[in-house]
Write an enzyme that holds these catalytic residues in place. Structure first.
Site, short mmCIF file in Angstrom:
data_model
loop_
_atom_site.label_atom_id
_atom_site.label_comp_id
_atom_site.label_asym_id
_atom_site.label_seq_id
_atom_site.Cartn_x
_atom_site.Cartn_y
_atom_site.Cartn_z
N ASP A 5 0.79 -1.25 0.00
CA ASP A 5 0.00 0.00 0.00
C ASP A 5 0.82 1.29 0.00
O ASP A 5 0.48 2.24 0.72
CB ASP A 5 -0.95 0.02 1.21
CG ASP A 5 -1.98 -1.11 1.16
OD1 ASP A 5 -1.88 -1.97 0.28
OD2 ASP A 5 -2.88 -1.12 2.03
N ASP A 18 -4.71 -0.75 -1.53
CA ASP A 18 -6.04 -0.56 -0.99
C ASP A 18 -6.87 -0.03 -2.16
O ASP A 18 -6.45 0.91 -2.85
CB ASP A 18 -5.93 0.50 0.13
CG ASP A 18 -6.80 0.22 1.33
OD1 ASP A 18 -7.09 -0.96 1.60
OD2 ASP A 18 -7.20 1.19 1.99
N HIS A 56 -10.70 0.72 -2.85
CA HIS A 56 -12.07 0.75 -2.34
C HIS A 56 -13.08 1.32 -3.34
O HIS A 56 -12.76 2.25 -4.09
CB HIS A 56 -12.14 1.63 -1.08
CG HIS A 56 -11.35 1.13 0.08
ND1 HIS A 56 -11.43 -0.17 0.53
CD2 HIS A 56 -10.48 1.76 0.92
CE1 HIS A 56 -10.64 -0.30 1.59
NE2 HIS A 56 -10.04 0.84 1.84
N HIS A 81 -17.37 2.56 0.34
CA HIS A 81 -16.83 1.49 1.19
C HIS A 81 -17.26 1.66 2.65
O HIS A 81 -17.34 2.78 3.17
CB HIS A 81 -15.30 1.47 1.10
CG HIS A 81 -14.70 0.28 1.76
ND1 HIS A 81 -14.00 0.36 2.95
CD2 HIS A 81 -14.73 -1.03 1.42
CE1 HIS A 81 -13.61 -0.87 3.29
NE2 HIS A 81 -14.03 -1.72 2.38
N SER A 129 -15.84 1.32 5.42
CA SER A 129 -14.93 1.91 6.41
C SER A 129 -14.93 3.43 6.36
O SER A 129 -14.33 4.08 7.21
CB SER A 129 -13.50 1.40 6.19
OG SER A 129 -12.90 2.01 5.05
N HIS A 173 -10.70 7.18 1.23
CA HIS A 173 -9.31 7.02 0.76
C HIS A 173 -9.22 5.88 -0.25
O HIS A 173 -10.06 4.98 -0.27
CB HIS A 173 -8.38 6.73 1.95
CG HIS A 173 -8.67 5.41 2.62
ND1 HIS A 173 -9.66 5.26 3.54
CD2 HIS A 173 -8.10 4.18 2.46
CE1 HIS A 173 -9.70 3.99 3.94
NE2 HIS A 173 -8.77 3.31 3.29
N LYS A 179 -7.14 -4.98 -2.73
CA LYS A 179 -7.95 -5.48 -1.60
C LYS A 179 -8.90 -4.40 -1.11
O LYS A 179 -8.70 -3.21 -1.37
CB LYS A 179 -7.04 -5.95 -0.47
CG LYS A 179 -6.18 -4.83 0.05
CD LYS A 179 -5.21 -5.30 1.07
CE LYS A 179 -4.22 -4.21 1.39
NZ LYS A 179 -4.82 -2.93 1.74
N GLU A 209 -14.28 -5.04 4.99
CA GLU A 209 -12.93 -4.47 5.13
C GLU A 209 -11.93 -5.58 4.86
O GLU A 209 -12.21 -6.76 5.09
CB GLU A 209 -12.75 -3.90 6.55
CG GLU A 209 -11.41 -3.24 6.81
CD GLU A 209 -11.08 -2.06 5.87
OE1 GLU A 209 -10.85 -2.31 4.67
OE2 GLU A 209 -11.05 -0.92 6.34
N ALA A 244 0.18 0.42 6.23
CA ALA A 244 0.61 0.98 7.51
C ALA A 244 1.02 -0.17 8.43
O ALA A 244 0.33 -1.18 8.49
CB ALA A 244 -0.54 1.76 8.16
N CYS A 304 -2.37 -2.68 7.59
CA CYS A 304 -2.23 -3.63 6.47
C CYS A 304 -0.94 -4.42 6.51
O CYS A 304 -0.92 -5.59 6.13
CB CYS A 304 -2.42 -2.89 5.15
SG CYS A 304 -4.15 -2.41 4.92
C1 VGL Z 1 -4.97 0.85 5.66
C2 VGL Z 1 -6.38 1.99 7.05
C3 VGL Z 1 -7.41 1.88 6.14
C4 VGL Z 1 -3.59 0.31 5.40
C5 VGL Z 1 -5.98 0.73 4.74
O1 VGL Z 1 -3.20 0.18 4.22
O2 VGL Z 1 -2.89 0.02 6.38
N1 VGL Z 1 -5.18 1.48 6.81
N2 VGL Z 1 -7.20 1.24 4.99
ZN ZN Z 2 -8.60 1.27 3.41
#
Ligand code: VGL
Ligand code: ZN
Length: 191
Positions: free
Chosen positions: A13, A51, A53, A57, A59, A74, A99, A106, A134, A138
């Site tokens: 990511d 990521d 989405h 989404h 989240s 995002h 993903k 999620e 992060a 992820c």
């Molecule tokens: C992520 C928060 C929401 C990541 C993805 O890639 O770690 N964190 N979506």
């Molecule tokens: Zn995300």
């Protein structure tokens, strides 16, 4: 920690929205890009996760709390925010794994609902290195799933950046990873 001839690197990511200026910016997210680029030639197998989405989404929230896993909008499919950071090199041999593409679900791990484990095993990969963003979401979920799939798994700590909300989340994530049998190393230890 030796990089073997048949090992894989999972680049997690490294997308504009997770870098400074992005919708869900992680502090210094872009700082890992040169170090990641430098490692690419050393791996036969490269997996780039993103990521990815839909606009609606589950989240996403107008009042994101982060800690409860609600986030600002995002990495919407096809937007600049969802694109890989422009300085990140993406060799043509890289596999791309998307993903979080289902509205109602999620997905932090790139092994979730994907054929990644089978693809890696099909190539005879037994050892996987993980870097990216992060650390506490992820990267953590991907490394835990990698280990659960029986792969020797190494997280390259200094080539990861985390959300770290609440503060200490990154340290806790690294501890959880160690307890699960994941090795944590630094890029200068790679040979
Ligand atoms: C992520 C928060 C929401 C990541 C993805 O890639 O770690 N964190 N979506
Ligand atoms: Zn995300």
């Amino acid at each position: 920690m030796r990089i073997g001839a048949e090992d894989a690197l999972i680049v997690t990511d490294i997308q504009n929205d997770f870098c400074p200026g992005g919708a869900l910016a992680v502090a210094n997210g872009d700082a890992i890009v040169p170090g990641v680029n430098a490692l690419l030639p050393r791996f036969k197998y490269l997996v780039y996760t993103r990521d990815w989405h839909p606009v609606d989404h589950c989240s996403f929230s107008d009042v994101p709390q982060f800690m409860d896993k609600s986030w600002p909008v995002h990495c919407v499919q096809g937007t600049i925010g969802a694109a890989f950071h422009p300085a990140l090199e993406v060799p043509s041999r890289a596999w791309i794994v998307s993903k979080g593409h289902r509205t109602d679900k999620e997905a932090y791990s790139s092994f979730q609902d994907s054929d990644l484990a089978n693809r890696l095993k099909g190539k005879g990969v037994t050892k996987v290195f993980v870097c990216g963003i992060a650390t506490d979401y992820c990267v953590k979920a991907t490394a835990l799933d990698s280990r659960r799939n029986g792969l020797e798994t190494i997280v390259i700590e200094d080539l990861c950046k985390g959300v770290d909300v609440p503060e200490g989340s990154v340290a806790t994530a690294l501890e959880e990873l160690r307890e699960a049998g994941v090795t944590i190393c630094r890029s200068e230890e790679l040979e």
